[in-house]
Design a protein around this motif. Structure first.
Motif, short mmCIF file in Angstrom:
data_model
loop_
_atom_site.label_atom_id
_atom_site.label_comp_id
_atom_site.label_asym_id
_atom_site.label_seq_id
_atom_site.Cartn_x
_atom_site.Cartn_y
_atom_site.Cartn_z
N LEU A 1 0.93 -1.20 0.03
CA LEU A 1 0.04 0.05 -0.02
C LEU A 1 0.88 1.42 -0.07
O LEU A 1 0.58 2.03 -0.71
N ALA A 2 1.90 1.17 0.59
CA ALA A 2 2.89 2.41 0.81
C ALA A 2 3.47 2.50 -0.55
O ALA A 2 3.76 3.71 -0.99
N ALA A 3 3.71 1.65 -1.28
CA ALA A 3 4.29 1.60 -2.50
C ALA A 3 3.48 2.09 -3.56
O ALA A 3 3.82 2.25 -4.75
N GLY A 4 2.12 2.07 -3.34
CA GLY A 4 1.27 2.75 -4.14
C GLY A 4 -0.08 1.98 -4.67
O GLY A 4 -0.83 2.12 -5.68
N ALA A 5 -0.06 0.56 -4.19
CA ALA A 5 -1.11 -0.39 -4.64
C ALA A 5 -2.21 0.21 -3.97
O ALA A 5 -2.53 0.66 -2.91
N PRO A 6 -3.57 0.01 -4.85
CA PRO A 6 -4.73 0.67 -4.34
C PRO A 6 -5.23 -0.25 -3.32
O PRO A 6 -5.21 -1.51 -3.35
N PRO A 7 -5.87 0.28 -2.25
CA PRO A 7 -6.38 -0.52 -1.13
C PRO A 7 -7.33 -1.36 -1.64
O PRO A 7 -7.63 -2.67 -1.03
N ALA A 8 -8.12 -1.26 -2.69
CA ALA A 8 -9.33 -2.27 -3.21
C ALA A 8 -8.64 -3.62 -3.77
O ALA A 8 -9.49 -4.52 -3.77
N GLU A 9 -7.46 -3.58 -4.24
CA GLU A 9 -6.79 -4.63 -4.38
C GLU A 9 -6.47 -5.84 -3.37
O GLU A 9 -5.96 -6.90 -3.47
N ALA A 10 -6.66 -5.15 -2.10
CA ALA A 10 -6.52 -6.06 -1.11
C ALA A 10 -7.47 -7.20 -0.89
O ALA A 10 -6.86 -8.48 -0.29
N GLY A 11 -8.61 -6.88 -1.37
CA GLY A 11 -9.73 -8.06 -1.35
C GLY A 11 -10.98 -7.31 -1.28
O GLY A 11 -11.19 -5.89 -1.81
N PRO A 12 -12.16 -8.02 -0.99
CA PRO A 12 -13.43 -7.51 -1.25
C PRO A 12 -13.78 -6.23 -0.20
O PRO A 12 -13.19 -6.27 0.77
N ALA A 13 -14.81 -5.49 -0.83
CA ALA A 13 -15.08 -4.56 0.26
C ALA A 13 -16.01 -4.84 1.41
O ALA A 13 -16.33 -5.85 1.19
#
Length: 262
Positions: free
Chosen positions: A142-154
């Motif tokens: 996330l710090a490197a710029g990955a979108p939070p939505a890529e972590a998993g389902p809302a």
């Protein structure tokens, strides 16, 4: 996404073992240029409420960051890992109430995601060390710029696990409030906001029998005397000049303290 230059890190791991270093190694493997601010690693073991309080009182003073927090007695169970998005940063950790107060201090939860993306983990995931294998690498990504939505389902923020609100009661000439934290100096912080001291006067009683004085700094009372003051987090707190208020009051977090006009 631009990402974040900082990750804050809060745990109950202590610093006698290699747990903190292993997590920082996971961050460095994913985001080697991100800097880490260690808030504390001396939260009492499994004390989620203490971790939540320290985190919430610290994050408003940090640069925009990914806030990684792991006080996780439910590690390896069905409890969720989550990423919380706020107007002033992201939070990563277990869904056990640890992150909520900090999210509110950062402006509230804009969105929440369950951390299920297996591609974000590093190697085989230990059932007992999600800090190293799940949460730290997620914070790095996330710090490197990955979108939070890529972590998993809302996740519906209303379904997130919350800690009970600490007890605070205001009466005519008195307040009662739960002990929130005790710092290393033995000062006792209450859940009450300092504005609740208005109208109580200068000369006070604590728990009905300990004489105290409302002041602004430790030197406002003599050595060995008790001070009631507004601490740096704007909470009501109690201290002994050149002593330990926690010893005099014999309290622990969760106990109720009564302060009344004398």
């Amino acid at each position: 996404m631009a990402g974040y230059g900082w990750i804050s890190f809060t745990t109950d791991y202590g610093t006698f073992d290699g747990f903190v270093a292993a997590c920082q190694g996971s961050i460095a493997r994913v985001a080697p240029d991100v800097r880490v601010i260690d808030i504390t690693h001396h939260v009492p073991p499994a004390d989620v409420a203490r971790g939540a309080a320290v985190l919430a009182q610290t994050v408003p003073h940090l640069p925009a960051s990914v806030h990684l927090a792991v006080v996780d007695p439910g590690v390896g169970t069905a409890r969720r890992g989550v990423v919380l998005s706020t107007p002033n940063g992201l939070l990563v950790g277990p869904d056990n109430g640890l992150l909520i107060w900090a999210a509110e201090a950062l402006g509230g939860i804009d969105a929440a995601y369950e951390l299920t993306n297996k591609d974000w983990a590093l190697g085989d995931v230990s059932r007992t060390f999600h800090g190293r294998d799940v949460f730290a690498p997620a914070a790095g990504r996330l710090a490197a710029g990955a979108p939070p939505a890529e972590a998993g389902p809302a996740v519906d923020p209303a379904t997130l696990d919350r800690l009970p609100d600490p007890l605070v009661t205001l009466g005519d000439g008195w307040i009662e409030a739960e002990v929130l934290t005790v710092d290393r100096f033995g000062n006792v912080q209450l859940a009450a906001e300092s504005s609740m001291l208005t109208g109580l006067g200068t000369d006070l009683l604590v728990n009905g029998n300990v004489r105290a004085r409302h002041g602004a700094t430790f030197a406002d009372v003599g050595p060995g005397d008790m001070l009631v003051f507004a601490d740096s987090a704007d909470h009501v707190a109690l201290a002994i000049n050149k002593g330990r208020a926690v010893v005099v009051l014999s309290v622990v977090p969760g106990d109720i303290v009564r302060i009344s006009a004398r």
